[in-house]
Structure formats: structure tokens, C-alpha cells
Design an enzyme around this catalytic site. Sequence first.
Site, PDB file in Angstrom:
ATOM      1  N   PHE A 162      12.060  11.650  46.151  1.00 61.65           N
ATOM      2  CA  PHE A 162      12.781  10.733  45.255  1.00 61.65           C
ATOM      3  C   PHE A 162      14.177  10.393  45.755  1.00 61.65           C
ATOM      4  CE2 PHE A 162      12.720  15.049  43.475  1.00 61.65           C
ATOM      5  CZ  PHE A 162      14.065  15.388  43.560  1.00 61.65           C
TER       6      PHE A 162
ATOM      7  N   GLY B  49      15.348   6.756  47.242  1.00 61.33           N
ATOM      8  CA  GLY B  49      15.713   5.602  46.418  1.00 61.33           C
ATOM      9  C   GLY B  49      16.599   5.934  45.238  1.00 61.33           C
ATOM     10  N   HIS B  50      17.015   7.182  45.088  1.00 62.91           N
ATOM     11  CA  HIS B  50      17.798   7.588  43.907  1.00 62.91           C
ATOM     12  C   HIS B  50      18.930   8.512  44.332  1.00 62.91           C
ATOM     13  CE1 HIS B  50      18.535   9.221  39.814  1.00 62.91           C
ATOM     14  NE2 HIS B  50      18.026   8.072  39.440  1.00 62.91           N
ATOM     15  N   PHE B  51      19.978   8.108  44.697  1.00 60.88           N
ATOM     16  CA  PHE B  51      20.437   6.772  45.055  1.00 60.88           C
ATOM     17  C   PHE B  51      20.776   6.794  46.524  1.00 60.88           C
ATOM     18  CE2 PHE B  51      21.674   7.395  40.585  1.00 60.88           C
ATOM     19  CZ  PHE B  51      21.007   6.331  39.996  1.00 60.88           C
TER      20      PHE B  51
ATOM     21  N   VAL C 126      20.866  11.849  43.970  1.00 59.52           N
ATOM     22  CA  VAL C 126      20.956  12.533  42.675  1.00 59.52           C
ATOM     23  C   VAL C 126      19.536  12.725  42.158  1.00 59.52           C
ATOM     24  CG1 VAL C 126      21.781  12.344  40.283  1.00 59.52           C
ATOM     25  CG2 VAL C 126      23.186  11.467  42.155  1.00 59.52           C
TER      26      VAL C 126
END
Length: 141
Positions: free
Chosen positions: A45, A48-50, A55
Site C-alpha cells: 500500500f 500509492g499512500h502517499f 503512511v
Amino acid sequence: MKLSTKEIMEIIPHRQPFLLIDTIEELEPGKRGVGRKCVTYNEPFFGGHFPGEPVMPGVLIVEALAQVGAVVILSCPEFKGKTAYFGAINSAKFKRKIVPGDVLTLEVEMIKQKGPIGVGKATATVDGALAVSAELTFAIG
């Protein structure tokens, strides 16, 4: 009682990349459990986060707490082989960011249960500091 990742997978159906707990450090079946999640930069994850500021998404922290709760309740003989589903998430509060390098301590204490429905008080901490708290309702199916 401590459980390895392999032993956790014998209780709950989650698998990589969605198994979000590494170990169970303490377990009182049907009552309480403490799990650990070592957060690494390699988590899928984080791409893309972030970008530029990784995070851990809050919903995944709550899911990790729910997985600890599922181990607690599904480790009871009467629920062996069943699945624990979300019934509700109440009073969720996010106090700090979870970033690569953090080790989450995930604690769930069952506070109510009637048949296949129950409620757990859940907290996630990093180095003793509260990161997330919530009340999780589950249904066994």
C-alpha cells in the site's frame, strides 16, 4: 500463549498481502489478545499512500486490530473453522501516523458477547504511545 504467522493462518482465513499481523504475543481465547505488526517500506500500500510520504492507511490499522480480535474469538473451540466478520466500527480515533519502521502493538479485549455477536475494545500503540482506538463489533459466520 504466543502464535507464529503460520499458527495465525490456521485460525483466520487471511493470507498475504492481506494478513496484517505478524505474531500474537499474548492470547486468552475468547477474552483478549495482543498482536504485533512490523511495518516495512515494502508494504504494497505504500506505493500509492502517499508517494514521497508513506503512511499506513487508517482502515488497514483497524483491519489489523480486527484480525487480532478474530484470532481471540476464533481460538475458542466452539468457533473453530468459522469466520469473523465486521458488524460495526465505533468511536474510531486516529492519534498519530504509522510509517515504515514502526512496530504496531495491537490489543483487543472482548467486552461483550452474546452468541455469535460480540464487541471488542481495540487499541494500536507504537512504543507505548496510542495510535488508534476503536470499538469493533463482530459476527461469527
